[in-house]
Write an enzyme that holds these catalytic residues in place. Structure first.
Site, PDB file in Angstrom:
ATOM      1  N   MET A  98       0.846  -1.200   0.000  1.00 48.71           N
ATOM      2  CA  MET A  98       0.000   0.000   0.000  1.00 48.71           C
ATOM      3  C   MET A  98       0.882   1.249   0.000  1.00 48.71           C
ATOM      4  O   MET A  98       0.447   2.337   0.370  1.00 48.71           O
ATOM      5  CB  MET A  98      -0.933  -0.005   1.211  1.00 48.71           C
ATOM      6  N   SER A 133       7.051  -0.426   9.805  1.00 51.24           N
ATOM      7  CA  SER A 133       5.660  -0.329   9.368  1.00 51.24           C
ATOM      8  C   SER A 133       5.435   1.070   8.814  1.00 51.24           C
ATOM      9  O   SER A 133       6.006   2.040   9.319  1.00 51.24           O
ATOM     10  CB  SER A 133       4.736  -0.560  10.572  1.00 51.24           C
ATOM     11  N   LYS A 142       5.299  -9.555   9.438  1.00 50.22           N
ATOM     12  CA  LYS A 142       4.793  -8.587  10.425  1.00 50.22           C
ATOM     13  C   LYS A 142       3.264  -8.638  10.490  1.00 50.22           C
ATOM     14  O   LYS A 142       2.678  -8.551  11.555  1.00 50.22           O
ATOM     15  CB  LYS A 142       5.256  -7.179  10.053  1.00 50.22           C
ATOM     16  N   ASP A 143       2.636  -8.791   9.324  1.00 54.43           N
ATOM     17  CA  ASP A 143       1.174  -8.918   9.301  1.00 54.43           C
ATOM     18  C   ASP A 143       0.846 -10.409   9.305  1.00 54.43           C
ATOM     19  O   ASP A 143       0.410 -10.975   8.302  1.00 54.43           O
ATOM     20  CB  ASP A 143       0.611  -8.213   8.069  1.00 54.43           C
ATOM     21  N   HIS A 163       9.600  -3.513   3.094  1.00 53.57           N
ATOM     22  CA  HIS A 163       9.206  -3.780   1.698  1.00 53.57           C
ATOM     23  C   HIS A 163      10.453  -4.072   0.859  1.00 53.57           C
ATOM     24  O   HIS A 163      10.441  -4.945  -0.011  1.00 53.57           O
ATOM     25  CB  HIS A 163       8.488  -2.569   1.102  1.00 53.57           C
ATOM     26  N   GLN A 189      -2.575 -11.706   8.259  1.00 55.06           N
ATOM     27  CA  GLN A 189      -2.764 -11.510   6.819  1.00 55.06           C
ATOM     28  C   GLN A 189      -2.104 -12.641   6.018  1.00 55.06           C
ATOM     29  O   GLN A 189      -2.659 -13.126   5.038  1.00 55.06           O
ATOM     30  CB  GLN A 189      -2.172 -10.161   6.418  1.00 55.06           C
TER      31      GLN A 189
HETATM   32  O1  PAF Z   1      -0.015  -5.558   3.565  1.00 59.57           O
HETATM   33  C1  PAF Z   1      -0.467  -4.686   2.787  1.00 59.57           C
HETATM   34  O2  PAF Z   1       0.198  -3.711   2.442  1.00 59.57           O
HETATM   35  C2  PAF Z   1      -1.881  -4.844   2.252  1.00 59.57           C
HETATM   36  O3  PAF Z   1      -2.732  -5.392   3.190  1.00 59.57           O
HETATM   37  C3  PAF Z   1      -1.956  -5.611   0.922  1.00 59.57           C
HETATM   38  C4  PAF Z   1      -1.494  -7.047   1.072  1.00 59.57           C
HETATM   39  C5  PAF Z   1      -1.104  -4.913  -0.131  1.00 59.57           C
HETATM   40  C6  PAF Z   1      -3.401  -5.639   0.415  1.00 59.57           C
HETATM   41  O4  PAF Z   1      -3.900  -4.360   0.238  1.00 59.57           O
END
Ligand code: PAF
Length: 281
Positions: free
Chosen positions: A30, A185, A149-150, A37, A153
């Site tokens: 995002m 983050s 970290k997530d 990242h 998810q």
């Molecule tokens: O982790 C993220 O940045 C978001 O949740 C993702 C996986 C890009 C989905 O919008």
């Protein structure tokens, strides 16, 4: 590096790669990119012939009172970081392209999406799963990279990929941390200098939990209490949850018999931070 905004063009580029027999790695984000990242991009570049990074602040994963409007957006720096990491494509679709007028299909995530983050943020994982599925269909990557970290998810995305038979391999990369252990983050930039110091308490609490398990503690409540007490020493920190859970179902455990994951959600001022640590007894 190519910057692509249109879905059609993204599909064409990916088709071309596949025709040439080149594998595609995919790093969905995002934006407001940081070295967490960066590490996903490097992992993707090591493993795949070409890498696509997407930046899309996905409106459907934010609740009505959440920070969609103020979520950090920094397109120039993001593009610079992707260039430095020698990414092949930066894909930046608009919200109108991803969710055109009349878009009315959503992925419903089961129980795994209703606990922890899902309980505090109803509908969040349905939004995540839906956009990841849409992006997978556009890019059709061979391998997709997500940060540990997530944690929840990653469980949701793995489950969805398996349940819907997406031909995508999911790779989860370790959390990248600052010197004091704070997980990198995009939301860390909301912290004031004082709050930033306090934020190190999440990692300290996770380490405390791990230490207790290492010392032989098998009562999950005692481990949870040890983490909670440490966080409570910081007056600016407000705990949303501190749990010891099963690695796959994310259900809380009472006795620690096998590998578990310690999960925290803590508010520091107006900023909500999450972190986790898998631990083997
Ligand atoms: O982790 C993220 O940045 C978001 O949740 C993702 C996986 C890009 C989905 O919008």
């Amino acid at each position: 590096m190519k910057i692509i905004k249109s879905i059609r063009q993204m599909q064409k580029w990916a088709d071309g790669q596949r025709r040439r027999g080149k594998s595609i790695g995919f790093v969905p984000t995002m934006g407001a990119l940081h070295d967490g990242h960066g590490s996903l991009m490097r992992a993707a570049a090591r493993r795949c012939d070409s890498v696509v990074v997407s930046i899309f602040v996905n409106p459907t994963q934010f609740g009505p009172n959440e920070d969609y409007a103020r979520y950090p957006r920094d397109a120039e720096n993001d593009a610079a970081l992707c260039r430095r990491e020698k990414m092949d494509v930066l894909f930046m679709p608009t919200a109108e392209a991803v969710y055109p007028e009349g878009h009315d299909t959503k992925i419903r995530v089961g129980r795994i999406g209703e606990v922890l983050e899902g309980a505090v943020r109803p509908g969040h994982f349905s939004g995540v799963a839906t956009v990841v599925a849409i992006l997978f269909e556009i890019v059709r990557p061979d391998v997709a990279f997500f940060g540990q970290k997530d944690y929840q998810q990653t469980v949701v995305v793995n489950r969805m990929t398996r349940d819907l038979n997406f031909p995508v391999k999911i790779v989860v990369s370790p959390t990248v941390r600052e010197k004091d252990g704070l997980a990198m983050s995009s939301r860390n930039r909301f912290l004031s200098a004082e709050e930033r110091k306090t934020a190190g308490v999440l990692f300290k609490a996770l380490q405390k939990g791990k230490e207790r398990i290492g010392q032989g503690e098998r009562d999950a409540a005692a481990v949870r209490d040890a983490m909670t007490l440490l966080i409570l020493e910081e007056p600016a920190a407000r705990i949303e949850y501190a749990v010891v859970a099963n690695l796959e179902t994310l259900e809380e455990v009472s006795e620690i018999k096998e590998r578990v994951v310690l999960l925290l959600a803590v508010r520091i001022g107006r900023t909500r931070l999450i972190d986790n640590l898998p631990v083997r007894p």
